[in-house]
Write a protein that holds these residues in place. Structure first.
Motif, PDB file in Angstrom:
ATOM      1  N   ARG A  25       0.829  -1.201   0.000  1.00 27.19           N
ATOM      2  CA  ARG A  25       0.000   0.000   0.000  1.00 27.19           C
ATOM      3  C   ARG A  25       0.867   1.257   0.000  1.00 27.19           C
ATOM      4  O   ARG A  25       0.888   2.021   0.949  1.00 27.19           O
ATOM      5  CB  ARG A  25      -0.944   0.010   1.206  1.00 27.19           C
ATOM      6  CG  ARG A  25      -1.936  -1.124   1.214  1.00 27.19           C
ATOM      7  CD  ARG A  25      -2.812  -1.077   2.430  1.00 27.19           C
ATOM      8  NE  ARG A  25      -2.008  -1.177   3.649  1.00 27.19           N
ATOM      9  CZ  ARG A  25      -2.518  -1.133   4.865  1.00 27.19           C
ATOM     10  NH1 ARG A  25      -3.801  -0.960   5.040  1.00 27.19           N
ATOM     11  NH2 ARG A  25      -1.741  -1.251   5.913  1.00 27.19           N
ATOM     12  N   GLU A 198      -5.031  -2.559  -2.268  1.00 24.82           N
ATOM     13  CA  GLU A 198      -5.876  -1.380  -2.094  1.00 24.82           C
ATOM     14  C   GLU A 198      -7.291  -1.786  -1.690  1.00 24.82           C
ATOM     15  O   GLU A 198      -7.927  -1.122  -0.864  1.00 24.82           O
ATOM     16  CB  GLU A 198      -5.901  -0.576  -3.392  1.00 24.82           C
ATOM     17  CG  GLU A 198      -4.590   0.109  -3.730  1.00 24.82           C
ATOM     18  CD  GLU A 198      -4.269   1.206  -2.734  1.00 24.82           C
ATOM     19  OE1 GLU A 198      -5.202   1.788  -2.170  1.00 24.82           O
ATOM     20  OE2 GLU A 198      -3.075   1.471  -2.508  1.00 24.82           O
ATOM     21  N   ARG A 201      -7.316  -2.690   1.884  1.00 23.52           N
ATOM     22  CA  ARG A 201      -7.239  -1.491   2.722  1.00 23.52           C
ATOM     23  C   ARG A 201      -8.604  -0.825   2.824  1.00 23.52           C
ATOM     24  O   ARG A 201      -9.045  -0.423   3.909  1.00 23.52           O
ATOM     25  CB  ARG A 201      -6.219  -0.514   2.140  1.00 23.52           C
ATOM     26  CG  ARG A 201      -6.089   0.796   2.920  1.00 23.52           C
ATOM     27  CD  ARG A 201      -5.146   1.748   2.229  1.00 23.52           C
ATOM     28  NE  ARG A 201      -5.629   2.098   0.912  1.00 23.52           N
ATOM     29  CZ  ARG A 201      -6.549   3.030   0.678  1.00 23.52           C
ATOM     30  NH1 ARG A 201      -7.106   3.678   1.681  1.00 23.52           N
ATOM     31  NH2 ARG A 201      -6.924   3.307  -0.552  1.00 23.52           N
ATOM     32  N   ARG A 202      -9.301  -0.703   1.678  1.00 20.51           N
ATOM     33  CA  ARG A 202     -10.629  -0.066   1.711  1.00 20.51           C
ATOM     34  C   ARG A 202     -11.621  -0.900   2.514  1.00 20.51           C
ATOM     35  O   ARG A 202     -12.469  -0.350   3.238  1.00 20.51           O
ATOM     36  CB  ARG A 202     -11.132   0.131   0.281  1.00 20.51           C
ATOM     37  CG  ARG A 202     -10.399   1.229  -0.474  1.00 20.51           C
ATOM     38  CD  ARG A 202     -11.123   1.578  -1.751  1.00 20.51           C
ATOM     39  NE  ARG A 202     -11.083   0.487  -2.707  1.00 20.51           N
ATOM     40  CZ  ARG A 202     -10.161   0.347  -3.647  1.00 20.51           C
ATOM     41  NH1 ARG A 202      -9.188   1.241  -3.730  1.00 20.51           N
ATOM     42  NH2 ARG A 202     -10.200  -0.665  -4.478  1.00 20.51           N
TER      43      ARG A 202
END
Length: 436
Positions: A25, A198, A201-202
């Motif tokens: 990330r 990603e 992470r979201r």
């Protein structure tokens, strides 16, 4: 049996891939190294190690192959070997800049090899060493840049190859399509891996937000339930006490004057408690407008609190320095009142009839000025039975929370003679800063 043996390994593989993708990330365009957010130190050093190994391997191999097989001059071979491999060290932090340098060096090498004596029968325009270094660079780009940037890099690579194809020497092995296909594949795979990070992470951020919302909703539901309980049970009983105390002189005619005054004091205390309970219910239900308009009790009303306690049969003496109520910040003013109120309530419940002293004063401690609140009661008379023999301790917990909010300290405990002591130290200067 074999399916069972493979299932743990098969389950660990996606988890390992997910953990690795989360470590990727890195914000696009940032100078932060690849894997900078990895949990372990060796993982954060891994990109530098891989880049250094590639450079140390490609530089001598490139020079050797260009000189021995392509028959390029030693000076040009050395320059190309360094220019095509060394930028890989920059790819750890700035892969897009490294790509520009490597593409320029590879293009220059292809142009120089057009007239080389041994180019026939060998790979052109991209030599095997150039292809290897370029694919390593594609990995760094795919793990770092956005999809739009990766597509642009892929198309530019293909476009440069097409332009060089018009100058292809005779008898060479064309590697334009090879690098175009392999480069696109590597960019797609590494870009998808970074996209997975990603997405993870979201998802983690959304789960945190959802968890916070669930906790907030649970808190609001619990507060609403408490408000309903207070309204349906406690407020009802307090209303009954108020009505009975107000109507007692009419229902029981001929009561002595002191008895009537006692019932009037009970009704006044019940009405005051109902008023404070309504403000508390407003806060619990989440509508703070009415509670903000309602005045909060403070040290100015301390004398009234003492008089009410005395009328209940509790001998209490108050000692408060002149000017103290007017010079105390609102937060400390309310906390001091509530501490005295809770301390006196505990005395009435656990030691009715015990002589009690309340002292409120200001004192200077080094550079700070503090408000000292002291409530001390003696032992209860032996002939008096305590209203409560045990307690939950919630009152002392509430005192400590109020003192902690103002940055003060609280000291409570029994005395050798059987009494009890509550001493609070509330800073005045810190409260002023907080209020401002």
């Amino acid at each position: 049996m074999s399916d069972r043996a493979r299932s743990p390994a098969a389950a660990r593989a996606p988890r390992a891939l997910t953990r690795f993708s989360v470590a990727l990330r890195t914000p696009p365009g940032a100078a932060e190294p690849l894997l900078a957010q990895a949990p372990r130190a060796w993982q954060r050093r891994l990109p530098y190690l891989v880049a250094a190994v590639c450079v140390l391997t490609l530089v001598p191999v490139t020079i050797t192959v260009l000189v021995s097989q392509y028959r390029l001059g030693g000076g040009w071979a050395g320059a190309l070997g360094v220019a095509q491999a060394v930028p890989l060290l920059l790819a750890v932090t700035r892969p897009l800049a490294a790509w520009g340098l490597v593409l320029a060096a590879d293009t220059l090498g292809a142009v120089l090899l057009i007239d080389a004596g041994g180019v026939a029968g060998h790979a052109w325009p991209w030599t095997p060493m150039a292809v290897v270094g370029y694919l390593v660079l594609m990995v760094c780009l795919g793990l770092r840049e956005t999809v739009r940037t990766l597509v642009a890099v892929w198309l530019v690579t293909g476009g440069v190859g097409v332009v060089l194809g018009f100058y292809r020497p005779a008898g060479v092995t064309d590697t334009i399509a090879l690098l175009f296909v392999l480069g696109g594949t590597v960019l797609a795979l590494t870009g998808a891996l970074r996209g997975l990070g990603e997405a993870q992470r979201r998802i983690a951020e959304q789960e945190s937000i959802s968890e916070a919302e669930r906790a907030r909703r649970t808190l609001l539901e619990e507060r609403a339930r408490i408000a309903r309980e207070l309204h349906d049970v406690v407020a009802h009983h307090m209303s009954v006490i108020t009505v009975q105390a107000d109507s007692a002189p009419y229902r029981l005619p001929g009561m002595p004057e002191p008895v009537q005054e006692e019932f009037a004091a009970i009704a006044a205390s019940a009405r005051e408690s109902l008023g404070e309970m309504r403000r508390l219910l407003t806060v619990l239900r989440g509508d703070g407008k009415e509670s903000e308009r309602a005045p909060q009790p403070g040290l100015v009303r301390l004398q009234q609190l003492i008089e009410t306690t005395v009328r209940a049969g509790q001998p209490v003496e108050l000692s408060m320095a002149a000017g103290v109520p007017e010079a105390v910040p609102p937060a400390v003013d309310l906390s001091a009142y509530r501490i005295v109120q809770e301390a006196l309530a505990n005395v009435v419940r656990h030691a009715p009839g015990a002589p009690t002293r309340v002292s409120v004063s200001r004192a200077a401690e080094e550079a700070d000025e503090v408000l000292l609140v002291l409530v001390v009661n003696g032992p209860a008379p032996e002939a008096v039975v305590a209203l409560e023999s045990t307690g939950t301790g919630h009152g002392l917990v509430g005192m400590r929370e109020r003192v902690r909010l103002t940055g003060g300290t609280l000291d409570t405990g029994p005395l050798p003679d059987g009494g009890f002591r509550v001493a609070a130290r509330l800073p005045l200067n810190a409260s002023d800063e907080d209020d401002s």
